[in-house]
Design a protein around this motif. Structure first.
Motif, PDB file in Angstrom:
ATOM      1  N   TYR A  55       0.914  -1.034   0.014  1.00 29.07           N
ATOM      2  CA  TYR A  55       0.044   0.065  -0.176  1.00 29.07           C
ATOM      3  C   TYR A  55       0.801   1.225  -0.041  1.00 29.07           C
ATOM      4  O   TYR A  55       0.209   2.237   0.194  1.00 29.07           O
ATOM      5  CB  TYR A  55      -0.979  -0.077   1.245  1.00 29.07           C
ATOM      6  CG  TYR A  55      -2.146  -1.091   1.315  1.00 29.07           C
ATOM      7  CD1 TYR A  55      -3.038  -1.119   0.535  1.00 29.07           C
ATOM      8  CD2 TYR A  55      -1.696  -2.289   1.871  1.00 29.07           C
ATOM      9  CE1 TYR A  55      -3.991  -2.059   0.422  1.00 29.07           C
ATOM     10  CE2 TYR A  55      -2.575  -3.362   2.134  1.00 29.07           C
ATOM     11  CZ  TYR A  55      -3.855  -3.197   1.087  1.00 29.07           C
ATOM     12  OH  TYR A  55      -4.598  -4.550   1.333  1.00 29.07           O
ATOM     13  N   THR A  63       2.889   2.238   1.945  1.00 30.40           N
ATOM     14  CA  THR A  63       2.737   3.005   3.306  1.00 30.40           C
ATOM     15  C   THR A  63       3.981   3.288   4.053  1.00 30.40           C
ATOM     16  O   THR A  63       5.021   2.680   3.898  1.00 30.40           O
ATOM     17  CB  THR A  63       2.238   1.794   4.401  1.00 30.40           C
ATOM     18  OG1 THR A  63       1.198   1.192   3.806  1.00 30.40           O
ATOM     19  CG2 THR A  63       1.655   2.412   5.663  1.00 30.40           C
ATOM     20  N   ASP A  67      -3.116   9.651   6.915  1.00 32.39           N
ATOM     21  CA  ASP A  67      -3.791   9.153   5.787  1.00 32.39           C
ATOM     22  C   ASP A  67      -4.655  10.168   5.067  1.00 32.39           C
ATOM     23  O   ASP A  67      -5.771  10.198   4.564  1.00 32.39           O
ATOM     24  CB  ASP A  67      -4.666   7.918   6.017  1.00 32.39           C
ATOM     25  CG  ASP A  67      -4.159   6.667   6.195  1.00 32.39           C
ATOM     26  OD1 ASP A  67      -2.581   6.483   6.127  1.00 32.39           O
ATOM     27  OD2 ASP A  67      -4.577   5.486   6.432  1.00 32.39           O
ATOM     28  N   SER A 123      -2.296  12.100   0.059  1.00 37.22           N
ATOM     29  CA  SER A 123      -1.539  11.380  -0.620  1.00 37.22           C
ATOM     30  C   SER A 123      -1.586  11.883  -2.397  1.00 37.22           C
ATOM     31  O   SER A 123      -2.428  12.690  -2.308  1.00 37.22           O
ATOM     32  CB  SER A 123      -2.196   9.853  -0.839  1.00 37.22           C
ATOM     33  OG  SER A 123      -1.695   9.180  -1.485  1.00 37.22           O
ATOM     34  N   GLU A 133      -3.851   8.447  -3.487  1.00 38.97           N
ATOM     35  CA  GLU A 133      -4.762   7.973  -2.907  1.00 38.97           C
ATOM     36  C   GLU A 133      -6.020   9.060  -2.547  1.00 38.97           C
ATOM     37  O   GLU A 133      -5.732  10.067  -2.066  1.00 38.97           O
ATOM     38  CB  GLU A 133      -4.365   7.427  -1.465  1.00 38.97           C
ATOM     39  CG  GLU A 133      -5.468   6.357  -0.789  1.00 38.97           C
ATOM     40  CD  GLU A 133      -4.967   5.553   0.512  1.00 38.97           C
ATOM     41  OE1 GLU A 133      -4.720   4.756   0.448  1.00 38.97           O
ATOM     42  OE2 GLU A 133      -4.616   6.456   1.337  1.00 38.97           O
ATOM     43  N   HIS A 147       0.438   7.343   3.000  1.00 40.08           N
ATOM     44  CA  HIS A 147       0.657   6.270   1.647  1.00 40.08           C
ATOM     45  C   HIS A 147       1.152   7.165   0.461  1.00 40.08           C
ATOM     46  O   HIS A 147       0.543   8.121   0.071  1.00 40.08           O
ATOM     47  CB  HIS A 147      -0.827   5.727   1.296  1.00 40.08           C
ATOM     48  CG  HIS A 147      -0.999   4.816   2.446  1.00 40.08           C
ATOM     49  ND1 HIS A 147      -0.835   3.471   2.820  1.00 40.08           N
ATOM     50  CD2 HIS A 147      -2.012   5.274   3.474  1.00 40.08           C
ATOM     51  CE1 HIS A 147      -1.594   3.035   3.855  1.00 40.08           C
ATOM     52  NE2 HIS A 147      -2.327   4.132   4.312  1.00 40.08           N
ATOM     53  N   HIS A 203     -10.196   6.369  -8.706  1.00 35.99           N
ATOM     54  CA  HIS A 203      -9.266   5.988  -7.784  1.00 35.99           C
ATOM     55  C   HIS A 203      -8.205   5.227  -8.441  1.00 35.99           C
ATOM     56  O   HIS A 203      -8.459   4.663  -9.650  1.00 35.99           O
ATOM     57  CB  HIS A 203     -10.029   4.925  -6.831  1.00 35.99           C
ATOM     58  CG  HIS A 203     -10.955   5.521  -5.522  1.00 35.99           C
ATOM     59  ND1 HIS A 203     -10.026   6.134  -4.499  1.00 35.99           N
ATOM     60  CD2 HIS A 203     -11.950   5.915  -5.612  1.00 35.99           C
ATOM     61  CE1 HIS A 203     -11.246   6.400  -3.716  1.00 35.99           C
ATOM     62  NE2 HIS A 203     -12.492   6.425  -4.228  1.00 35.99           N
ATOM     63  N   THR A 241     -10.521  -0.854  -2.917  1.00 34.65           N
ATOM     64  CA  THR A 241     -11.305   0.534  -3.316  1.00 34.65           C
ATOM     65  C   THR A 241     -12.645   0.481  -3.391  1.00 34.65           C
ATOM     66  O   THR A 241     -13.347   1.294  -3.130  1.00 34.65           O
ATOM     67  CB  THR A 241     -10.319   1.165  -4.609  1.00 34.65           C
ATOM     68  OG1 THR A 241     -10.596   0.056  -5.429  1.00 34.65           O
ATOM     69  CG2 THR A 241      -9.123   1.241  -4.161  1.00 34.65           C
ATOM     70  N   CYS A 265     -14.044   0.846  -0.046  1.00 31.63           N
ATOM     71  CA  CYS A 265     -13.888   2.100   0.378  1.00 31.63           C
ATOM     72  C   CYS A 265     -15.018   2.934  -0.099  1.00 31.63           C
ATOM     73  O   CYS A 265     -15.476   3.969   0.496  1.00 31.63           O
ATOM     74  CB  CYS A 265     -12.414   2.749   0.224  1.00 31.63           C
ATOM     75  SG  CYS A 265     -11.328   1.746   1.388  1.00 31.63           S
TER      76      CYS A 265
END
Length: 271
Positions: free
Chosen positions: A17, A19, A165, A168, A171, A205, A248, A255, A258
């Motif tokens: 991800y 991250t 978060d 990004s 994202e 991310h 996205h 996704t 989400c």
């Protein structure tokens, strides 16, 4: 792997991800943010920290309590932990630990440290709260919306903003808590950009950036996407919602989940 590095800041990026885990060193402290994901990645961060920390105190900052961001907590047992009071008092501690255990069991992962929810030494309760150590100042801003326990942190005099978060480069907003709170947090980010000289932005991310134009672009993209999503939900415009979903990156079942969660939360709050 190391994604970004200068004399004071090293940003590690997981293969999962994209991250980030960030190590910031000043003459006063070493600050570690969200160590994650895989054991070898956390071991690389730990080795780097041990190499550079010297006699300085180590602080461990959690941007929020999602399981992927707290997964490396007990690999650094001597660090002083900083988080929002909402994280410290979370009612979902066991649920988040179970997500770590499920992830590790699913992928046959063993760790050389215990899994535990962070015990917090320094709780952040309000916007503008500061922690000062020598010439180093950490200024905190509550950042709910994605989750209720989010934090923005500005490290001065370095001009580093740790965004968790949010903001990004790829994202789009994932609203796990509140669309209204998310909008307010984007307004707060604008306030931070206006009132602090941010020289480096590190998202949870994706890519860190030193470009102020790029920082503003990310804020505008997130705010605009959220506004268009709210309008589409309130108008019950399925075509617009499908189009917004396709904006996205890395389209997947994750996704899709989400996006559907975003819609459900907006419906609850706005209709």
């Amino acid at each position: 792997m190391i994604q970004f590095q200068n004399e004071q800041v090293t940003v590690f990026q997981s293969v999962l991800y994209q991250t980030t885990s960030t190590v910031i060193q000043t003459k006063d402290i070493v600050l570690l943010v969200d160590p994650n994901w895989l054991p070898n990645e956390i071991e690389e961060i730990k080795h780097f920290l041990d190499t550079i920390k010297g006699e300085r105190d180590t602080y461990l900052l959690f941007t929020h309590g999602d399981f992927d961001h707290i997964i490396g907590y007990q690999a650094f047992p001597a660090a002083k932990v900083i988080s929002s009071s909402a994280l410290a008092n979370s009612s979902e501690k066991e649920q988040r630990l179970e997500m770590i255990r499920e992830f590790d069991n699913k992928h046959y992962i063993s760790r050389n440290y215990p899994i535990a929810f962070p015990k917090v030494d320094v709780m952040i309760n309000e916007d503008g709260q500061r922690v000062c150590v020598g010439d180093t100042t950490l200024t905190f801003y509550l950042a709910p919306g994605h989750t209720e326990d989010g934090l923005f942190t500005v490290i001065e005099p370095l001009g580093v903003m740790i965004a968790g978060d949010y903001l990004s480069n790829f994202e789009l907003p994932f609203i796990y808590q509140s669309a209204k709170a998310y909008k307010q947090t984007m307004e707060k980010a604008y306030h931070i950009f206006t009132n602090h000289k941010i020289q480096l932005l590190v998202p949870g991310h994706g890519q860190a950036t030193t470009d102020s134009t790029e920082m503003k672009r990310r804020l505008d993209v997130a705010a605009n996407y959220l506004e268009r999503l709210c309008q589409a939900v309130m108008a019950d415009d399925e075509q617009a919602l499908d189009s917004l979903y396709n904006e996205h990156a890395f389209l997947s079942s994750f996704t899709k989940y989400c996006h559907e969660e975003n819609i459900a939360i907006i419906k609850r709050e706005y209709t």
